[in-house]
Design a protein around this motif. Structure first.
Motif, PDB file in Angstrom:
ATOM      1  N   PRO A 122       0.799  -1.232   0.000  1.00 20.06           N
ATOM      2  CA  PRO A 122       0.000   0.000   0.000  1.00 20.06           C
ATOM      3  C   PRO A 122       0.831   1.281   0.000  1.00 20.06           C
ATOM      4  O   PRO A 122       0.331   2.346  -0.380  1.00 20.06           O
ATOM      5  CB  PRO A 122      -0.829  -0.119   1.289  1.00 20.06           C
ATOM      6  CG  PRO A 122      -0.913  -1.589   1.543  1.00 20.06           C
ATOM      7  CD  PRO A 122       0.417  -2.126   1.110  1.00 20.06           C
ATOM      8  N   ARG A 126      -1.697   1.582  -5.532  1.00 21.89           N
ATOM      9  CA  ARG A 126      -3.039   1.052  -5.237  1.00 21.89           C
ATOM     10  C   ARG A 126      -3.637   0.262  -6.401  1.00 21.89           C
ATOM     11  O   ARG A 126      -4.607  -0.450  -6.201  1.00 21.89           O
ATOM     12  CB  ARG A 126      -3.988   2.201  -4.873  1.00 21.89           C
ATOM     13  CG  ARG A 126      -3.576   2.970  -3.608  1.00 21.89           C
ATOM     14  CD  ARG A 126      -3.616   2.109  -2.381  1.00 21.89           C
ATOM     15  NE  ARG A 126      -3.056   2.743  -1.218  1.00 21.89           N
ATOM     16  CZ  ARG A 126      -3.672   2.832  -0.040  1.00 21.89           C
ATOM     17  NH1 ARG A 126      -4.867   2.317   0.121  1.00 21.89           N
ATOM     18  NH2 ARG A 126      -3.063   3.404   0.982  1.00 21.89           N
ATOM     19  N   VAL A 128      -2.608  -2.566  -8.851  1.00 18.88           N
ATOM     20  CA  VAL A 128      -1.511  -3.523  -8.763  1.00 18.88           C
ATOM     21  C   VAL A 128      -1.580  -4.545  -9.890  1.00 18.88           C
ATOM     22  O   VAL A 128      -2.621  -5.164 -10.128  1.00 18.88           O
ATOM     23  CB  VAL A 128      -1.557  -4.278  -7.413  1.00 18.88           C
ATOM     24  CG1 VAL A 128      -0.335  -5.163  -7.252  1.00 18.88           C
ATOM     25  CG2 VAL A 128      -1.712  -3.305  -6.253  1.00 18.88           C
ATOM     26  N   CYS A 146      -6.757  -1.777  -2.292  1.00 20.78           N
ATOM     27  CA  CYS A 146      -6.015  -1.941  -3.542  1.00 20.78           C
ATOM     28  C   CYS A 146      -6.867  -2.660  -4.582  1.00 20.78           C
ATOM     29  O   CYS A 146      -7.717  -3.500  -4.244  1.00 20.78           O
ATOM     30  CB  CYS A 146      -4.728  -2.741  -3.312  1.00 20.78           C
ATOM     31  SG  CYS A 146      -3.484  -1.911  -2.300  1.00 20.78           S
TER      32      CYS A 146
END
Length: 241
Positions: A122, A126, A128, A146
């Protein structure tokens, strides 16, 4: 000469093709994918039952040499092979592709494990791009803030992040395709394991200025190690003289 090849990698399949016809080769696959790419020669699927089971197999199948060409993160079978071969007196070779090395322009953050990666993630981004394999996805399940694009050969099972899109695919991938994927999904951090091999996603991340959370490899057993199938074949030939 009869060779047990602990496989599942591109290098293992190449070596099996090189050995086939020159020696008897049995490739052992873990069975984690339902449609694996099958190598030349005989194939067995599934575990051995730990160190004792592998040692028994080496004896019963009259194996003359073992080549561990598994994924760099397959620590359990690699450790079992080292112990079983040592106890049985069977020569062992480790075939491992080289790991990745950062170059100027890379922003890599190395961690020792997937849980550590989840803890640091994090702070880096955010949105990914997660390329740790389907079995690693569960480590990120608690990160509700996320969004994840996870790529794997087969769909994940078990606990997964709340905001997850799964992309099924088997590499190699091109830099252009990886760059387009990262841009289209507005990815701001890449999470991967130091598997070596094709590094298209790392090149794309470098070009786009995306940070990379890199999980280090586990330590390999203390055994003779080579990085190419050609070198592994040369080693086998020295045993067969």
């Amino acid at each position: 000469m009869k060779v047990l090849l602990l496989g599942g990698t591109t290098e293992a399949r190449r070596l099996a093709s090189m050995i086939d016809g020159e020696a008897d080769v049995v490739t052992s696959l873990a069975g984690r994918t339902t449609e694996p790419l099958r190598p030349a020669g005989e194939v067995r699927v599934g575990g051995f039952g730990g160190v004792d089971g592998l040692a028994r197999y080496l004896r019963d199948a009259r194996i003359d040499a073992v080549v561990d060409a598994t994924h760099p993160f397959a620590a359990t079978i690699s450790g079992n092979a080292a112990v079983a071969c040592g106890a049985s007196g069977v020569p062992l070779l480790i075939l491992r592709r080289p790991g990745w090395t950062a170059v100027p322009g890379d922003e890599w953050h190395r961690v020792a494990s997937l849980p550590e990666a989840a803890g640091r993630l994090p702070r880096l981004g955010r949105r990914v791009f997660l390329t740790t394999g389907r079995q690693g996805i569960a480590h990120f399940a608690a990160l509700d803030d996320c969004w994840f694009l996870a790529r794997s050969v087969e769909p994940p099972t078990g606990t997964v992040p709340r905001h997850l899109e799964v992309l099924l695919g088997r590499g190699p991938f091109t830099v252009a395709a990886e760059r387009d994927l990262i841009t289209r999904h507005r990815v701001d951090v890449l999470v991967t394991k130091d598997s070596g091999g094709s590094d298209a996603k790392l090149v794309a991340a470098r070009e786009l200025g995306i940070p990379v959370l890199m999980v280090n490899r586990p330590a390999a057993p203390d055994a003779t190690t080579v990085s190419t199938a050609d070198a592994a074949l040369s080693w086998l030939r020295t045993l067969d003289r």
